[in-house]
Design an enzyme around this catalytic site. Structure first.
Site, mmCIF file in Angstrom:
data_model
loop_
_atom_site.group_PDB
_atom_site.id
_atom_site.type_symbol
_atom_site.label_atom_id
_atom_site.label_comp_id
_atom_site.label_asym_id
_atom_site.label_seq_id
_atom_site.Cartn_x
_atom_site.Cartn_y
_atom_site.Cartn_z
ATOM 1 N N PHE A 145 2.696 -3.731 -6.781
ATOM 2 C CA PHE A 145 2.973 -2.283 -6.725
ATOM 3 C C PHE A 145 2.508 -1.538 -7.970
ATOM 4 O O PHE A 145 3.108 -0.569 -8.400
ATOM 5 C CB PHE A 145 4.454 -2.023 -6.405
ATOM 6 C CG PHE A 145 4.684 -2.209 -4.930
ATOM 7 C CD1 PHE A 145 4.735 -3.478 -4.382
ATOM 8 C CD2 PHE A 145 4.788 -1.128 -4.088
ATOM 9 C CE1 PHE A 145 4.868 -3.667 -3.011
ATOM 10 C CE2 PHE A 145 4.928 -1.297 -2.712
ATOM 11 C CZ PHE A 145 4.967 -2.576 -2.174
ATOM 12 N N LEU A 146 1.405 -2.015 -8.519
ATOM 13 C CA LEU A 146 0.772 -1.310 -9.642
ATOM 14 C C LEU A 146 -0.644 -0.897 -9.257
ATOM 15 O O LEU A 146 -1.511 -0.776 -10.105
ATOM 16 C CB LEU A 146 0.738 -2.207 -10.889
ATOM 17 C CG LEU A 146 2.082 -2.428 -11.586
ATOM 18 C CD1 LEU A 146 1.909 -3.325 -12.814
ATOM 19 C CD2 LEU A 146 2.712 -1.092 -12.018
ATOM 20 N N CYS B 30 9.097 4.456 5.329
ATOM 21 C CA CYS B 30 10.243 4.070 4.493
ATOM 22 C C CYS B 30 10.294 4.755 3.136
ATOM 23 O O CYS B 30 11.285 5.405 2.811
ATOM 24 C CB CYS B 30 10.234 2.562 4.274
ATOM 25 S SG CYS B 30 10.864 1.661 5.679
HETATM 26 C C1 UDX Z 1 7.973 -0.626 2.503
HETATM 27 C C2 UDX Z 1 8.689 -1.738 1.729
HETATM 28 O O1 UDX Z 1 7.705 -2.543 1.044
HETATM 29 C C3 UDX Z 1 9.538 -2.586 2.656
HETATM 30 O O2 UDX Z 1 10.251 -3.557 1.899
HETATM 31 C C4 UDX Z 1 10.534 -1.660 3.370
HETATM 32 O O3 UDX Z 1 11.354 -2.361 4.235
HETATM 33 C C5 UDX Z 1 9.773 -0.565 4.127
HETATM 34 O O4 UDX Z 1 8.935 0.149 3.197
HETATM 35 P P1 UDX Z 1 5.849 -0.408 4.089
HETATM 36 O O5 UDX Z 1 6.232 1.026 4.246
HETATM 37 O O6 UDX Z 1 5.456 -1.166 5.307
HETATM 38 O O7 UDX Z 1 7.057 -1.229 3.419
HETATM 39 O O8 UDX Z 1 4.614 -0.462 3.099
HETATM 40 P P2 UDX Z 1 4.235 -1.019 1.659
HETATM 41 O O9 UDX Z 1 3.251 -2.114 1.810
HETATM 42 O O10 UDX Z 1 5.407 -1.301 0.831
HETATM 43 O O11 UDX Z 1 3.437 0.249 1.092
HETATM 44 C C6 UDX Z 1 4.032 1.532 1.073
HETATM 45 C C7 UDX Z 1 3.055 2.582 0.558
HETATM 46 O O12 UDX Z 1 2.826 2.403 -0.827
HETATM 47 C C8 UDX Z 1 1.681 2.567 1.226
HETATM 48 O O13 UDX Z 1 1.276 3.897 1.468
HETATM 49 C C9 UDX Z 1 0.799 1.912 0.198
HETATM 50 O O14 UDX Z 1 -0.555 2.350 0.294
HETATM 51 C C10 UDX Z 1 1.436 2.402 -1.098
HETATM 52 N N1 UDX Z 1 1.202 1.527 -2.261
HETATM 53 C C11 UDX Z 1 1.737 0.273 -2.275
HETATM 54 C C12 UDX Z 1 0.499 2.005 -3.350
HETATM 55 O O15 UDX Z 1 0.018 3.142 -3.361
HETATM 56 N N2 UDX Z 1 0.334 1.190 -4.448
HETATM 57 C C13 UDX Z 1 0.849 -0.067 -4.498
HETATM 58 O O16 UDX Z 1 0.659 -0.729 -5.531
HETATM 59 C C14 UDX Z 1 1.566 -0.544 -3.386
#
Ligand code: UDX
Length: 429
Positions: free
Chosen positions: A245-246, A256
């Protein structure tokens, strides 16, 4: 303890409910899955899965003997003691979670100690306590889901942790839920209901905070000449920070993060606490979705009449979900600046055609980029990395790519003759 032969009830067969029901069936349990939508239930009985989630349709098919779909609460209650509540809790205009569907389920449950409601839906802290005030005999367990779209089946079957919150009188149900999840091997966190509810909201808010943090670092990198990918790599090796998540980009979306961050902020606000950090997280994310506009203007001047191709529309790859997707804000802003927007997404086209009626939908990335003044990567679909970029350069009016996910290989694009700009990285040309 849950009798192994006793079916598990799942209430609400949306994305979470269907993954939950199917994975329990995969573990060998019989499952009665209830939804009020008759058409959906009829389709599932025919084996039709309309949700785009890798591996799910195959698992529904291979477990069909253990999966029963129904619209009858009576049948569900007659068959199952544990009822996993998987109905959705969308945000209201105030930012609070809309609990009307949860309430509708609770209303139908009997005042007995034979059944337990296991809450998977994301609900604000205090929901469990309120339900127990209404139905004091009913056992109640909070067991929040942490599934990611696109990898939900794998996440379910290999959890990092399983959070099980229960209060007095509900221990039997919490033990039964623990029995169901123990074979999966993740750490089991037994706690009280309010803490379990908060673990879910706080986890998502923290991950969203991490994203907004790295996005702000990226924005600063752009004026200092640093490369945010290098910065994130160096930071992530610190075990206290961790590498996930970076990834800097054009902001988070989905069903979510935006909803849960806003629900937690609102929950705090309702108790008189001003959650300053989350206000910033939300604001940074909103501004991040728009940053591409200034980048395009720097290269192209006014965007009036310019053709801009959006590559990817879903909020992330491997899903057709466009809830809170950056593409929605970006396409509206681009059109607001007078640009002509074309777009391509490998699976979200159906959803997108309804949501973005004024955007020209292409059936391939190449078609979207035809005659375009710029291409913008909004969703990091793997196929975009495999495109024939030298050939695409010839088809575009201006060889400009703005990579909103820092996904493409910068040297490949540069060698193909593109001006390439990511988020928080030096521009290459
Ligand atoms: C998220 C949580 O990870 C999960 O545990 C919860 O139950 C529901 O919400 P999800 O919404 O499926 O899951 O997507 P996720 O893969 O976590 O990404 C969420 C958003 O963050 C996406 O738009 C993704 O592009 C963005 N993201 C993720 C970033 O911009 N940078 C990152 O480093 C990681």
């Amino acid at each position: 303890m849950n009798d192994e032969k006793q079916p598990i009830g799942v209430v609400g067969v949306g994305w979470v409910g269907l993954v939950t029901a199917t994975c329990f069936a995969e573990l060998g349990h019989r499952v009665i899955a209830l939804d009020i939508d008759e058409e959906k239930v009829a389709a599932l009985r025919r084996g039709e899965v309309t949700i785009h989630e890798p591996g799910l349709a195959e698992l529904v098919a291979s477990n069909s003997e253990r999966l029963e779909f129904t619209t009858s609460m009576e049948d569900t209650l007659a068959g199952a003691r544990l009822l996993f509540c998987c109905v959705d809790t969308p945000p209201t205009y105030s930012g609070d979670a809309d609990l009307s569907r949860v309430r509708a389920v609770v209303q139908q449950l009997p005042q007995d100690s034979q059944h337990a409601l296991v809450m998977k839906s994301t609900v604000p802290s205090g929901t469990g306590a309120a339900i127990r005030r209404d139905k004091p005999d009913l056992a109640y367990v909070s067991c929040p889901e942490f599934l990611r779209e696109g990898t939900a089946v794998d996440d379910f079957l290999h959890p990092d942790r399983v959070v099980i919150g229960a209060g007095e009188g509900s221990e039997w149900a919490a033990d039964a839920v623990e029995d169901l999840y123990r074979p999966l091997g993740g750490e089991i966190v037994r706690t009280d209901v309010a803490s379990a509810e908060m673990i879910k909201l706080a986890s998502n808010a923290f991950l969203a905070t991490k994203i907004s943090f790295i996005n702000e670092i990226a924005n600063v990198c752009e004026s200092t000449g640093a490369d945010v990918m290098e910065v994130a790599r160096g930071m992530g090796l610190d075990q206290r920070i961790g590498p996930s998540f970076l990834r800097a980009g054009v902001g988070y979306g989905g069903s979510c993060f935006p909803k849960d961050v806003s629900a937690l902020k609102q929950l705090a606000g309702n108790t008189g606490y001003h959650f300053q950090l989350l206000n910033a997280v939300i604001e940074v994310n909103e501004l991040q979705k728009r940053r591409v506009i200034a980048k395009l203007e720097r290269h192209l001047g006014s965007l009036v009449g310019k053709r801009i191709a959006l590559l990817g529309l879903a909020f992330k790859p491997d899903t057709d979900d466009m809830r809170e997707a950056t593409s929605l804000v970006l396409s509206a802003r681009l059109q607001g600046e007078g640009a002509v927007v074309t777009a391509y997404d490998p699976v979200a086209e159906g959803t997108a055609t309804t949501l973005l009626p004024t955007v020209e939908m292409a059936s391939s990335a190449a078609e979207a980029l035809d005659g375009a003044d710029a291409g913008v990567v909004v969703t990091e679909w793997q196929e975009f990395a495999e495109l024939d970029w030298p050939a695409l350069r010839e088809r575009m009016a201006t060889p400009l790519i703005v990579d909103g996910r820092n996904f493409l290989d910068a040297p490949t694009l540069r060698d193909a003759g593109f001006t390439y700009e990511g988020i928080g990285r030096p521009v290459t040309a």
